[in-house]
Enzyme design. Structure first.
Site, mmCIF file in Angstrom:
data_model
loop_
_atom_site.group_PDB
_atom_site.id
_atom_site.type_symbol
_atom_site.label_atom_id
_atom_site.label_comp_id
_atom_site.label_asym_id
_atom_site.label_seq_id
_atom_site.Cartn_x
_atom_site.Cartn_y
_atom_site.Cartn_z
ATOM 1 N N ASN A 1 0.846 -1.197 0.000
ATOM 2 C CA ASN A 1 0.000 0.000 0.000
ATOM 3 C C ASN A 1 0.881 1.245 0.000
ATOM 4 O O ASN A 1 2.100 1.158 0.022
ATOM 5 C CB ASN A 1 -0.984 -0.029 1.175
ATOM 6 C CG ASN A 1 -0.272 -0.017 2.514
ATOM 7 O OD1 ASN A 1 0.470 0.903 2.824
ATOM 8 N ND2 ASN A 1 -0.503 -1.068 3.294
ATOM 9 N N LYS B 1 -11.502 -1.821 19.169
ATOM 10 C CA LYS B 1 -10.109 -2.220 19.408
ATOM 11 C C LYS B 1 -9.645 -1.870 20.830
ATOM 12 O O LYS B 1 -8.477 -2.032 21.142
ATOM 13 C CB LYS B 1 -9.202 -1.598 18.347
ATOM 14 C CG LYS B 1 -9.642 -1.973 16.925
ATOM 15 C CD LYS B 1 -8.637 -1.629 15.846
ATOM 16 C CE LYS B 1 -9.242 -1.862 14.466
ATOM 17 N NZ LYS B 1 -8.269 -2.114 13.423
HETATM 18 O O1 C5P Z 1 -9.529 -1.293 10.967
HETATM 19 P P1 C5P Z 1 -8.485 -0.432 10.386
HETATM 20 O O2 C5P Z 1 -7.503 -1.157 9.531
HETATM 21 O O3 C5P Z 1 -8.958 0.801 9.690
HETATM 22 O O4 C5P Z 1 -7.739 0.113 11.707
HETATM 23 C C1 C5P Z 1 -6.615 0.890 11.637
HETATM 24 C C2 C5P Z 1 -5.787 0.709 12.869
HETATM 25 O O5 C5P Z 1 -5.651 -0.679 13.178
HETATM 26 C C3 C5P Z 1 -4.374 1.218 12.659
HETATM 27 O O6 C5P Z 1 -3.911 1.697 13.879
HETATM 28 C C4 C5P Z 1 -3.651 -0.030 12.177
HETATM 29 O O7 C5P Z 1 -2.275 0.069 12.480
HETATM 30 C C5 C5P Z 1 -4.317 -1.137 12.951
HETATM 31 N N1 C5P Z 1 -4.430 -2.414 12.237
HETATM 32 C C6 C5P Z 1 -3.858 -3.563 12.742
HETATM 33 N N2 C5P Z 1 -3.979 -4.764 12.093
HETATM 34 C C7 C5P Z 1 -4.690 -4.853 10.965
HETATM 35 C C8 C5P Z 1 -5.286 -3.702 10.447
HETATM 36 C C9 C5P Z 1 -5.141 -2.497 11.093
HETATM 37 O O8 C5P Z 1 -3.207 -3.489 13.782
HETATM 38 N N3 C5P Z 1 -4.792 -6.006 10.357
#
Ligand code: C5P
Length: 400
Positions: A211, A342
């Site tokens: 990404n 979270k």
């Molecule tokens: O759910 P989303 O991906 O939008 O959430 C973003 C947050 O969760 C960020 O802080 C990202 O570092 C973390 N994240 C994670 N593991 C994932 C996806 C996102 O720790 N698989």
């Protein structure tokens, strides 16, 4: 209130008309209890006499690199070692250019090169000189090296025009210095884990799904936390940035690898700032060989990656957890949902479609949403300034 007692401050005065204001800066710092020494460039002595600073600081004022050959002393080294903090005010365009390029052709520039103490530069000059790309690039270089650059004020300039370029008022400069010493090492004793950059999910030995995250935000947070005295672990995905100095740097590729490294540190840290753009999905069957282009269509089956932050939220003991939400719509609503799901202490939300925000750029436009529902909206600012805002929220939580 004498809150600079015991602090050694070295002021470098360069040749701008605003040099006269720095007499008041020196005087105020002295009244706050600091021990102040002044180095002037020759041009600065055209505006203010060294004697004025000498009377105010009750210390000798230094101008010349080479004094009497019989009285050998390495002034630039002793001055550099003296300083707990270096202030350059006013910092002329010429001085900034030299400092950005490591030129050491007089006592002040040589001292700056030798000084390892934190530095604050207060640029002051004509608006066009300040806005000239050469000066802007020099400021950027200096900022990237960790030098605090004070924003020049707007108003009437000595050259007759009105614009940006005035030296901030002495009171404001002194406030910055007091703030510096107050916040200095405020995170010492704290261990902070920061993740940065995007993960890289392999398809075959040569290809991957990635990404656009550059990792800049996380690197700025890690550097600021380090500057504030924290022990920092920076776990970075796919980034092109040089590892910051004096911290534990761990490079990973996939989300699974990031999860493993993060979990290995989790029990020992006081806070986790998860700025990494973790891929939500990975390829189910990674091809052991390079995939050949044979069929017209190729289907990759993806499976869900672990949500690292969610897992940290469920395992949370005393750790403070900070997440990021990069969204393209319904920013606050989605961010609040993530904060809850979270189990975070706060979330930094940014709409990546806004100009100047998000991936790859040096700036960001973000909001901090706290557990108690409080929302702080920040204007467009550098990622390094946003890193300071995020850390000051964290410091508040540590203090609660
Ligand atoms: O759910 P989303 O991906 O939008 O959430 C973003 C947050 O969760 C960020 O802080 C990202 O570092 C973390 N994240 C994670 N593991 C994932 C996806 C996102 O720790 N698989």
């Amino acid at each position: 209130m004498k809150n600079l007692e015991g602090k050694n401050i070295l002021i470098g005065v360069t040749g701008g008309i605003a040099a006269y204001k720095v007499v008041e800066v020196a005087s105020r710092l002295k009244k706050l209890g600091a021990n102040v020494k002044v180095v002037m460039t020759r041009a600065a002595t055209e505006f203010v006499s060294p004697r004025t600073f000498q009377e105010i600081t009750k210390n000798a004022v230094y101008v010349e690199m080479f004094g009497d050959a019989a009285n050998f002393n390495v002034a630039h080294i002793s001055l550099a070692n003296f300083a707990d903090l270096v202030l350059i005010a006013p910092a002329t365009a010429n001085f900034l250019a030299k400092a950005a390029n490591g030129i050491a052709d007089d006592l002040l520039t040589t001292t700056i090169l030798a000084a390892t103490a934190p530095k604050i530069f207060a640029p002051s000059m004509n608006t066009n000189m300040l806005e000239n790309p050469a000066t802007q690039e020099n400021l950027k270089i200096l900022q990237e090296r960790g030098i605090k650059i004070l924003d020049a004020a707007e108003g009437e300039l000595a050259c007759g025009i009105s614009g940006k370029g005035r030296l901030p008022e002495p009171e404001k400069i002194c406030e910055e210095i007091v703030k510096f010493f107050e916040t200095e090492k405020i995170l010492s004793g704290k261990k902070i884990l920061v993740t940065a950059g995007g993960t890289l999910e392999p398809i075959d030995p040569v290809r991957y799904i990635g990404n656009r995250s550059s990792g800049k935000m996380g690197f700025e947070i890690a550097k600021s936390a380090k500057n504030l005295g924290a022990e920092v672990i920076l776990i970075a995905g796919n980034v092109q940035l040089a590892p910051p100095k004096n911290l534990k740097f761990v490079k990973v590729e996939s989300a699974e690898e990031m999860r493993e490294k993060v979990l290995a540190e989790y029990d020992s840290v006081d806070a986790v700032i998860m700025s990494a753009a973790v891929a939500d999905y990975r390829v189910k069957n990674i091809s052991p060989q390079k995939i050949k282009k044979s069929e017209e269509n190729l289907t990759l089956e993806l499976v869900k990656n672990p949500d690292i932050l969610k897992e940290l939220g469920s395992l949370k003991k005393n750790q403070i957890l900070i997440g990021f939400a990069a969204e393209t719509e319904n920013l606050l609503e989605y961010a609040r949902k993530k904060l809850d799901e979270k189990n975070l202490d706060f979330i930094v939300a940014n709409n990546v479609t806004v100009e100047g925000a998000g991936f790859g750029v040096d700036t960001n436009v973000a909001s901090i949403i706290k557990r108690n529902g409080e929302v702080k909206n920040f204007p467009l600012m550098s990622k390094s300034d946003l890193a300071e805002k995020i850390l000051s929220e964290l410091i508040k939580i540590f203090g609660e």
